[in-house]
Design a protein around this motif. Structure first.
Motif, PDB file in Angstrom:
ATOM      1  N   ILE A   1       0.831  -1.219   0.000  1.00  0.00           N
ATOM      2  CA  ILE A   1       0.000   0.000   0.000  1.00  0.00           C
ATOM      3  C   ILE A   1       0.857   1.258   0.000  1.00  0.00           C
ATOM      4  CG2 ILE A   1      -1.699   1.320   1.319  1.00  0.00           C
ATOM      5  CD1 ILE A   1      -2.775  -1.394   2.339  1.00  0.00           C
ATOM      6  N   TRP A   2       1.858   1.314   0.911  1.00  0.00           N
ATOM      7  CA  TRP A   2       2.645   2.538   1.061  1.00  0.00           C
ATOM      8  C   TRP A   2       4.010   2.443   0.402  1.00  0.00           C
ATOM      9  CZ3 TRP A   2      -0.199   1.233   5.681  1.00  0.00           C
ATOM     10  CH2 TRP A   2      -1.258   2.094   5.934  1.00  0.00           C
ATOM     11  N   GLY A   3       4.694   1.323   0.569  1.00  0.00           N
ATOM     12  CA  GLY A   3       6.026   1.184   0.003  1.00  0.00           C
ATOM     13  C   GLY A   3       7.007   2.174   0.619  1.00  0.00           C
ATOM     14  N   GLY A   4       8.209   2.172   0.137  1.00  0.00           N
ATOM     15  CA  GLY A   4       9.202   3.127   0.625  1.00  0.00           C
ATOM     16  C   GLY A   4      10.027   2.587   1.774  1.00  0.00           C
ATOM     17  N   GLU A   5      11.150   3.261   2.038  1.00  0.00           N
ATOM     18  CA  GLU A   5      12.096   2.781   3.030  1.00  0.00           C
ATOM     19  C   GLU A   5      11.618   2.976   4.461  1.00  0.00           C
ATOM     20  OE1 GLU A   5      15.892   4.505   2.356  1.00  0.00           O
ATOM     21  OE2 GLU A   5      16.268   3.387   0.501  1.00  0.00           O
ATOM     22  N   THR A   6      10.653   3.883   4.710  1.00  0.00           N
ATOM     23  CA  THR A   6      10.203   4.146   6.086  1.00  0.00           C
ATOM     24  C   THR A   6       8.989   3.307   6.482  1.00  0.00           C
ATOM     25  OG1 THR A   6       8.801   6.006   5.356  1.00  0.00           O
ATOM     26  CG2 THR A   6      11.080   6.512   6.011  1.00  0.00           C
ATOM     27  N   THR A   7       8.556   2.405   5.629  1.00  0.00           N
ATOM     28  CA  THR A   7       7.371   1.605   5.979  1.00  0.00           C
ATOM     29  C   THR A   7       7.633   0.715   7.198  1.00  0.00           C
ATOM     30  OG1 THR A   7       8.083  -0.057   4.368  1.00  0.00           O
ATOM     31  CG2 THR A   7       6.438   1.530   3.648  1.00  0.00           C
ATOM     32  N   TRP A   8       8.898   0.415   7.488  1.00  0.00           N
ATOM     33  CA  TRP A   8       9.195  -0.421   8.646  1.00  0.00           C
ATOM     34  C   TRP A   8       8.718   0.217   9.941  1.00  0.00           C
ATOM     35  CZ3 TRP A   8      12.349   1.619  12.394  1.00  0.00           C
ATOM     36  CH2 TRP A   8      13.190   2.691  12.027  1.00  0.00           C
ATOM     37  N   ARG A   9       8.623   1.539   9.986  1.00  0.00           N
ATOM     38  CA  ARG A   9       8.162   2.212  11.205  1.00  0.00           C
ATOM     39  C   ARG A   9       6.697   1.874  11.486  1.00  0.00           C
ATOM     40  NH1 ARG A   9      11.995   5.713  12.957  1.00  0.00           N
ATOM     41  NH2 ARG A   9      13.571   6.377  11.443  1.00  0.00           N
ATOM     42  N   TRP A  10       5.880   1.829  10.440  1.00  0.00           N
ATOM     43  CA  TRP A  10       4.473   1.438  10.627  1.00  0.00           C
ATOM     44  C   TRP A  10       4.379  -0.036  11.011  1.00  0.00           C
ATOM     45  CZ3 TRP A  10       0.855   4.991  11.084  1.00  0.00           C
ATOM     46  CH2 TRP A  10       1.088   6.246  10.508  1.00  0.00           C
ATOM     47  N   MET A  11       5.238  -0.846  10.405  1.00  0.00           N
ATOM     48  CA  MET A  11       5.238  -2.278  10.742  1.00  0.00           C
ATOM     49  C   MET A  11       5.462  -2.494  12.237  1.00  0.00           C
ATOM     50  SD  MET A  11       7.572  -3.771   7.609  1.00  0.00           S
ATOM     51  CE  MET A  11       7.046  -3.692   5.892  1.00  0.00           C
ATOM     52  N   LEU A  12       6.418  -1.772  12.810  1.00  0.00           N
ATOM     53  CA  LEU A  12       6.759  -1.945  14.217  1.00  0.00           C
ATOM     54  C   LEU A  12       5.748  -1.278  15.143  1.00  0.00           C
ATOM     55  CD1 LEU A  12      10.621  -1.346  14.037  1.00  0.00           C
ATOM     56  CD2 LEU A  12       9.420  -3.516  14.109  1.00  0.00           C
ATOM     57  N   GLY A  13       5.127  -0.186  14.705  1.00  0.00           N
ATOM     58  CA  GLY A  13       4.219   0.565  15.570  1.00  0.00           C
ATOM     59  C   GLY A  13       2.853  -0.061  15.762  1.00  0.00           C
ATOM     60  N   VAL A  14       2.435  -0.942  14.850  1.00  0.00           N
ATOM     61  CA  VAL A  14       1.101  -1.560  14.927  1.00  0.00           C
ATOM     62  C   VAL A  14       0.904  -2.332  16.233  1.00  0.00           C
ATOM     63  CG1 VAL A  14      -0.342  -3.364  13.890  1.00  0.00           C
ATOM     64  CG2 VAL A  14       0.749  -1.653  12.443  1.00  0.00           C
ATOM     65  N   ALA A  15       1.992  -2.818  16.833  1.00  0.00           N
ATOM     66  CA  ALA A  15       1.895  -3.655  18.042  1.00  0.00           C
ATOM     67  C   ALA A  15       1.310  -2.897  19.232  1.00  0.00           C
ATOM     68  CB  ALA A  15       3.271  -4.204  18.404  1.00  0.00           C
ATOM     69  N   CYS A  16       1.231  -1.585  19.169  1.00  0.00           N
ATOM     70  CA  CYS A  16       0.658  -0.825  20.283  1.00  0.00           C
ATOM     71  C   CYS A  16      -0.814  -1.155  20.512  1.00  0.00           C
ATOM     72  CB  CYS A  16       0.794   0.672  20.019  1.00  0.00           C
ATOM     73  SG  CYS A  16       2.478   1.293  20.188  1.00  0.00           S
ATOM     74  N   VAL A  17      -1.527  -1.531  19.461  1.00  0.00           N
ATOM     75  CA  VAL A  17      -2.975  -1.757  19.585  1.00  0.00           C
ATOM     76  C   VAL A  17      -3.297  -2.943  20.500  1.00  0.00           C
ATOM     77  CG1 VAL A  17      -5.109  -2.257  18.332  1.00  0.00           C
ATOM     78  CG2 VAL A  17      -3.412  -0.684  17.342  1.00  0.00           C
ATOM     79  N   PRO A  18      -2.784  -4.158  20.239  1.00  0.00           N
ATOM     80  CA  PRO A  18      -3.074  -5.254  21.166  1.00  0.00           C
ATOM     81  C   PRO A  18      -2.471  -5.027  22.549  1.00  0.00           C
ATOM     82  CG  PRO A  18      -1.484  -5.957  19.506  1.00  0.00           C
ATOM     83  CD  PRO A  18      -2.004  -4.637  19.075  1.00  0.00           C
ATOM     84  N   ALA A  19      -1.394  -4.251  22.654  1.00  0.00           N
ATOM     85  CA  ALA A  19      -0.804  -3.964  23.970  1.00  0.00           C
ATOM     86  C   ALA A  19      -1.771  -3.176  24.840  1.00  0.00           C
ATOM     87  CB  ALA A  19       0.512  -3.197  23.801  1.00  0.00           C
ATOM     88  N   VAL A  20      -2.464  -2.218  24.255  1.00  0.00           N
ATOM     89  CA  VAL A  20      -3.472  -1.436  24.995  1.00  0.00           C
ATOM     90  C   VAL A  20      -4.622  -2.331  25.442  1.00  0.00           C
ATOM     91  CG1 VAL A  20      -5.172   0.412  24.811  1.00  0.00           C
ATOM     92  CG2 VAL A  20      -2.882   0.743  23.884  1.00  0.00           C
ATOM     93  N   ILE A  21      -5.077  -3.218  24.549  1.00  0.00           N
ATOM     94  CA  ILE A  21      -6.174  -4.129  24.893  1.00  0.00           C
ATOM     95  C   ILE A  21      -5.765  -5.062  26.038  1.00  0.00           C
ATOM     96  CG2 ILE A  21      -7.689  -5.962  24.038  1.00  0.00           C
ATOM     97  CD1 ILE A  21      -7.397  -4.721  21.243  1.00  0.00           C
TER      98      ILE A  21
END
Length: 483
Positions: free
Chosen positions: A175-195
């Protein structure tokens, strides 16, 4: 499904017990820790492909970014075990959820490789704490005849987290591509952590932890909420008997660990290390890197890695069903033998087949390596891993359960750390063939250990298992195989 009790000592495990709705809610919320464990260990497989350029990673720093999470998890496991025995299983899981949130955000926002390694280490503290305490929490709070099912739910959530990581990596890149997409990959884990954090605030601690601290009224209250009414008195009586024995009182007063307990911890360490010495996490962490080394492109490697996650989830379901029919020891042996043969087959493919065909990378070789990985994961996730987590939650006596499980998971994760750190360097210097042959050789040694020492705990309550090991280990250095 109900667990077979053939050959079990008569007791609570032999009596069918309906599962109260609260038990299912508790198990689901707690095993979100396993989901985060799986996501945070699996997401790095795809993120490395992009992070490598953005953070200018070398083979050394690639190994550090990957392995320092595991180093942190080893320290988190042994620390959480001791703390959980003193302050409670629930409190540790709540704190781990907060660390998951902070670590995930730190990794996603890290501006350089030094801070990335630091926050991966912090995230690892939560991974190790969850790995050590969640299985204990579940084992102590669910009925004995459903323990195998709910504890192995932790393994299902781990591999589900890895599948989500692989899938989201491919989707984010598409969807996004690019060299900075890894930041979104790593940040998604915050959602289940809050739950996980919010959910655990409303969960009780375990009846066995309350009893260990003399809080029998609260222990009974939890049993009344998680058991059928006819089972409460029986289980409460078993817990009291275990806590009130003269030997337990003497041990608590002396603050020492009996020789038989030390022998049991040694057995737990061996079982834990056995799982990692198969090399499973080289496949889970470095699958895209290895597939690229065989000639596949970046997108193809990411998509192919999703197959690893799918197989892991499906085979964990299979493993849960097989546990109800065949017990712990047979599955452990089958898993170890199957993993070793798969590693040998991958080594033979990379050794015997040429890297190129007609001047182009040999895609058949790449897909045969992928096929070997998938067969390996069938045995690993369908047998070896579920049995490992289940045995570690069962075999230790109540008084040292948190500490002993923490020590075992520490040994597991230090083994994992060593392999994850060294693998990129070994891959650069020796290639895929030598690496897989080395893992196969270690697997043979692991199989011999499993044949000699693997115990069988099917159909027994935690208190019955404790009495069994105490009887056999006071006289013999290690339990008889299959006992």
């Amino acid at each position: 499904m109900t667990e077979s009790t053939n050959g079990a000592t008569p007791g609570a495990a032999a009596t069918p017990q309906p599962t109260e709705p609260l038990v299912k809610v508790i198990a689901f919320i707690a095993t979100l820790g396993g989901l985060l464990f799986g996501y945070d260990t699996g997401v790095i497989a795809g993120a490395l492909l992009f992070m490598k350029h953005d953070l200018h990673l070398t083979s050394l720093t690639t190994g550090m970014v990957t392995s320092f999470l595991i180093l942190g998890s080893a320290i988190g496991a042994i620390s959480a075990g001791r703390v959980a025995d003193r302050f409670g299983r629930k409190k540790v899981i709540v704190v781990m959820a907060i660390v998951f949130m902070c670590g995930s955000l730190g990794c996603a926002l890290a501006p350089n490789v030094v801070l990335m390694i630091f926050f991966r280490f912090i995230l690892g503290l939560a991974v190790g704490g969850a790995a050590a305490i969640v299985p204990i929490y579940i084992a102590e709070i669910v009925p004995a005849n459903r323990r195998w099912q709910f504890v192995t739910l932790q393994e299902l959530m781990i591999v589900s987290g890895q599948l989500i990581a692989y899938t989201s990596n491919a989707a984010i890149n598409e969807i996004w591509g690019g060299e900075t997409t890894w930041r979104w990959m790593l940040g998604v884990a915050c959602v289940p952590a809050v739950i996980l954090w919010v959910g655990m605030l409303f969960m009780p601690d375990t009846p066995r932890w309350y009893a260990m601290h003399g809080r029998y009224r609260e222990a009974r209250d939890v049993l009344e909420r998680t058991r059928h009414s006819r089972m409460v008195e029986k289980e409460m009586g078993e817990i009291r008997k275990s806590m009130d024995s003269k030997s337990q009182k003497h041990a608590r007063r002396q603050k020492t660990i009996s020789v038989w307990m030390k022998r049991l911890v040694a057995l737990g360490i061996g079982i834990a290390m056995l799982q990692q010495l198969s090399g499973v996490n080289t496949i889970m962490f470095y699958a895209p890197t290895m597939l690229q080394a065989t000639g596949l492109g970046t997108n193809a490697s990411l998509l192919a890695t999703i197959a690893n996650g799918v197989i892991s989830v499906l085979m964990t379901f299979v493993g849960i069903m097989l546990l109800s029919r065949f017990g712990r020891r047979p599955l452990l042996l089958v898993g170890q033998i199957g993993c070793t043969c798969s590693l040998l087959a991958i080594g033979l493919v990379t050794w015997l087949m040429p890297e190129t065909a007609h001047g182009q990378p040999d895609l058949l070789r790449s897909y045969l390596v992928l096929g070997g990985m998938l067969i390996f994961l069938c045995f690993q996730q369908g047998a070896l891993s579920p049995v490992t987590w289940l045995l570690l939650s069962e075999i230790f006596p109540m008084r040292i359960r948190g500490l002993a499980n923490g020590i075992s998971v520490f040994a597991m994760q230090m083994t994992n750390f060593s392999i994850a750190f060294m693998f990129p360097i070994l891959l650069d210097h020796f290639g895929l063939t030598t690496c897989f042959f080395a893992f196969a050789a270690v697997g043979v040694a692991g199989g011999i250990f499993a044949i000699i020492f693997a115990p069988e705990t099917q159909g027994k309550t935690l208190e019955q298992i404790e009495r069994h090991f105490k009887k056999h280990l006071q006289d013999d250095p290690l339990p008889q195989s299959g006992s």
